[in-house]
Scaffold this motif. Structure first.
Motif, short mmCIF file in Angstrom:
data_model
loop_
_atom_site.label_atom_id
_atom_site.label_comp_id
_atom_site.label_asym_id
_atom_site.label_seq_id
_atom_site.Cartn_x
_atom_site.Cartn_y
_atom_site.Cartn_z
N UNK A 298 0.84 -1.17 0.00
CA UNK A 298 0.00 0.00 0.00
C UNK A 298 0.88 1.24 0.00
N UNK A 299 0.58 2.15 -0.90
CA UNK A 299 1.31 3.41 -0.94
C UNK A 299 0.44 4.46 -0.25
N UNK A 300 1.07 5.22 0.61
CA UNK A 300 0.34 6.24 1.34
C UNK A 300 1.06 7.57 1.16
N UNK A 301 0.34 8.62 0.78
CA UNK A 301 -1.08 8.64 0.49
C UNK A 301 -1.39 8.01 -0.87
N UNK B 59 1.43 -5.84 4.56
CA UNK B 59 1.39 -6.82 5.65
C UNK B 59 1.87 -6.29 6.98
N UNK B 60 1.59 -5.02 7.23
CA UNK B 60 1.99 -4.41 8.49
C UNK B 60 3.46 -4.01 8.55
N UNK B 61 4.20 -4.24 7.48
CA UNK B 61 5.62 -3.87 7.46
C UNK B 61 5.81 -2.63 6.61
N UNK B 62 6.57 -1.68 7.12
CA UNK B 62 6.91 -0.47 6.37
C UNK B 62 8.24 -0.69 5.67
N UNK B 63 8.23 -0.46 4.35
CA UNK B 63 9.45 -0.62 3.57
C UNK B 63 10.13 0.73 3.39
N UNK B 64 11.39 0.81 3.77
CA UNK B 64 12.17 2.02 3.55
C UNK B 64 13.34 1.74 2.61
N UNK B 65 13.72 0.49 2.47
CA UNK B 65 14.81 0.11 1.58
C UNK B 65 14.31 -0.86 0.52
N UNK B 66 14.90 -0.81 -0.64
CA UNK B 66 14.58 -1.77 -1.68
C UNK B 66 13.34 -1.48 -2.49
N UNK B 67 12.69 -0.35 -2.24
CA UNK B 67 11.49 0.02 -3.00
C UNK B 67 11.92 0.75 -4.27
N UNK B 68 11.32 0.36 -5.38
CA UNK B 68 11.59 1.02 -6.66
C UNK B 68 10.39 1.89 -7.01
N UNK B 69 10.64 3.15 -7.35
CA UNK B 69 9.57 4.09 -7.70
C UNK B 69 9.67 4.49 -9.16
N UNK B 70 8.52 4.60 -9.83
CA UNK B 70 8.46 5.10 -11.19
C UNK B 70 7.30 6.07 -11.32
N UNK B 71 7.38 6.94 -12.32
CA UNK B 71 6.31 7.89 -12.60
C UNK B 71 5.78 7.65 -14.00
N UNK B 72 4.49 7.87 -14.17
CA UNK B 72 3.89 7.70 -15.50
C UNK B 72 4.14 8.90 -16.40
#
Length: 75
Positions: A1-4, A22-35
């Motif tokens: 889930x991305x917030x907001x 799943x109740x875990x916040x990811x701060x590392x290893x997330x890849x972001x892209x924009x349309x």
């Protein structure tokens, strides 16, 4: 889930996204892209920069392969 899940901002604004699954916040290893980088960009740390009037979708992919989005509207 991305917030907001939705973000309304003005050109030049900076907003940080949070990614949780799943109740875990990811701060590392997330890849972001924009349309549409002419409307909004996103850094590797999940900081969205609003560029120009319009809309873009930011997609985050967590290390477990799950994805989520944030709809950005720039005015």
């Amino acid at each position: 889930v991305v917030s907001p899940a939705t973000l309304a901002s003005s050109a030049g604004d900076h907003d940080e996204l949070a990614v949780t699954w799943g109740g875990r916040t990811y701060t590392n290893g997330v890849t972001y892209t924009t349309s549409d980088s002419t409307k909004a960009t996103v850094s590797s740390a999940g900081v969205v920069t609003s560029v120009a009037t319009g809309s873009a979708t930011i997609t985050a992919t967590a290390p477990n392969g799950e994805t989520g989005t944030c709809a950005v509207t720039v005015s």
